[in-house]
Design a protein around this motif. Structure first.
Motif, short mmCIF file in Angstrom:
data_model
loop_
_atom_site.label_atom_id
_atom_site.label_comp_id
_atom_site.label_asym_id
_atom_site.label_seq_id
_atom_site.Cartn_x
_atom_site.Cartn_y
_atom_site.Cartn_z
N PRO A 69 0.83 -1.21 0.00
CA PRO A 69 0.00 0.00 0.00
C PRO A 69 0.86 1.26 0.00
O PRO A 69 1.84 1.34 0.75
CB PRO A 69 -0.80 -0.13 1.30
N THR A 71 0.90 5.71 -0.06
CA THR A 71 0.19 6.81 0.59
C THR A 71 -1.15 7.08 -0.08
O THR A 71 -2.15 7.35 0.59
CB THR A 71 1.05 8.09 0.57
N HIS A 73 -3.19 5.02 -1.41
CA HIS A 73 -4.20 4.04 -1.02
C HIS A 73 -4.82 4.41 0.34
O HIS A 73 -6.03 4.30 0.52
CB HIS A 73 -3.60 2.64 -0.97
N PHE A 74 -3.97 4.84 1.28
CA PHE A 74 -4.47 5.28 2.58
C PHE A 74 -5.36 6.51 2.42
O PHE A 74 -6.43 6.60 3.01
CB PHE A 74 -3.31 5.60 3.52
N VAL A 77 -8.90 5.75 1.08
CA VAL A 77 -9.82 5.22 2.09
C VAL A 77 -10.28 6.33 3.03
O VAL A 77 -11.46 6.40 3.39
CB VAL A 77 -9.15 4.08 2.88
N ILE A 78 -9.35 7.20 3.44
CA ILE A 78 -9.71 8.31 4.34
C ILE A 78 -10.68 9.26 3.66
O ILE A 78 -11.69 9.67 4.24
CB ILE A 78 -8.44 9.05 4.79
N LEU A 123 -8.27 0.39 6.65
CA LEU A 123 -7.12 1.26 6.91
C LEU A 123 -6.07 0.52 7.73
O LEU A 123 -4.86 0.59 7.45
CB LEU A 123 -7.57 2.51 7.67
N TYR A 126 -4.29 -2.15 5.65
CA TYR A 126 -3.23 -1.55 4.84
C TYR A 126 -1.99 -1.30 5.68
O TYR A 126 -0.85 -1.53 5.23
CB TYR A 126 -3.71 -0.23 4.22
N ALA A 127 -2.19 -0.79 6.91
CA ALA A 127 -1.05 -0.53 7.79
C ALA A 127 -0.31 -1.82 8.11
O ALA A 127 0.93 -1.84 8.15
CB ALA A 127 -1.53 0.15 9.08
#
Length: 328
Positions: A69, A71, A73-74, A77-78, A123, A126-127
């Protein structure tokens, strides 16, 4: 080098979208129905329980395989979480004079609308995918991951904060069920690396689809005997896990035979937006039509199609306006 399009994932993504809507439609019969109405609602609901695990496995197929993933991709989602929370708030504000839709006010402690919980969990998935690639990360990234998992997402912080008179509980904290959502993603990544020969494909299709039918049927039949309690509906229950593995492997083994279908591709490409808007639209239909009083044998399929078409229409409008693909 262009990335090969994976057709079977389109089918699984589209099926998961339809099943999510099916769960939320049939829930009105499981919660409010009795007798045969409850049994029919339970049939649709029980067989659709694989929907959320499917989404996690599809994400894991990419991000626990050979892709990490980024940045973007994060951020997507946000942005989607904020946008569809605002969408639910907007819908409730527009129709507040006729119908009442509850929208959460503290979006960190609880989702604005019930279905958006999935975006919080993805999220964290992904992390975790980034953490798995720890050997490729520098010290700054590892420090960030430490702060995320041991501070931000640590539920033990709640007991400490209570001593100071603070409430630090929020929806990004990791609970026991998250481990199994993570495992769904990990198994999706494992299956992505599994080579299936033509000979293996024949019997894996049979085993996979038969497993889904059998274990889905067990969810339905056992829930009949435990009603009104529904422990077998849990997304991390053993029967749901076995059913979703069967469905995933069955479609993966069928990849060579599957052809791109325009409707399947359309739903798959708009799956995020469909997921984001369908629940508020369904609440309008439920409160306005009170369809839980109608016979579920024809009402559930009709309502699923209606909500799917309406959600797809709204999704296409969003995609047209969302030129950079931030939320669609």
């Amino acid at each position: 080098m262009p990335v090969k399009h994976i057709v079977f994932l389109d089918y699984l993504r589209a099926i998961a979208c339809v099943m999510v809507i099916t769960i939320h439609v049939s829930a009105n019969y499981v919660v409010y129905g009795k007798g045969v109405y409850w049994d029919i609602g339970n049939f649709f609901d029980g067989y659709s329980r694989v929907c959320v695990p499917l989404f996690f496995m599809i994400s894991g197929y990419f991000f626990f395989n050979d892709k990490q993933p980024q940045t973007k991709h994060f951020l997507k989602v946000i942005y989607a979480l904020l946008f569809y929370s605002l969408f639910a708030l907007f819908v409730s504000w527009v129709i507040q004079f006729w119908l009442k839709i509850h929208v959460g006010s503290n979006w960190l402690q609880t989702p604005a609308y019930y279905h958006l919980w999935y975006l919080y969990r993805i999220l964290l998935i992904y992390a975790c995918a980034v953490l798995v690639c720890s050997r490729q990360l520098n010290g700054k990234h590892l420090l960030m991951m430490f702060l995320v998992f041991f501070i931000l997402c640590n539920p033990a912080l709640n007991a400490i904060s209570k001593l100071l008179g603070l409430n630090t509980k929020h929806f990004l904290q990791i609970d026991g069920s998250f481990f199994y959502f993570l495992l769904y993603a990990v198994f999706g990544g494992i299956l992505a690396r599994m080579h299936i020969s033509a000979k293996q494909a024949k019997w894996l299709q049979w085993i996979g689809f038969s497993g889904f039918v059998v274990f889905g049927g067990l969810i339905v039949s056992l829930t009949h005997y435990t009603q009104p309690a529904t422990p077998f509906y849990d997304y991390v229950s053993p029967l749901v896990a076995l059913a979703v593995m069967g469905l995933f492997v069955g479609f993966q083994a069928s990849e060579a035979k599957l052809k791109t279908h325009p409707w399947v591709s359309l739903i798959s490409k708009n799956s995020l937006a469909i997921y984001g808007v369908h629940a508020p639209l369904l609440s309008i239909a439920f409160l306005g039509l009170q369809f839980q009083h109608w016979h579920p044998l024809y009402t559930v399929p009709l309502m699923v199609v209606l909500i799917l078409v309406c959600s797809l229409a709204v999704s296409l409008v969003i995609k047209r306006l969302d030129k950079y693909g931030w939320v669609s």
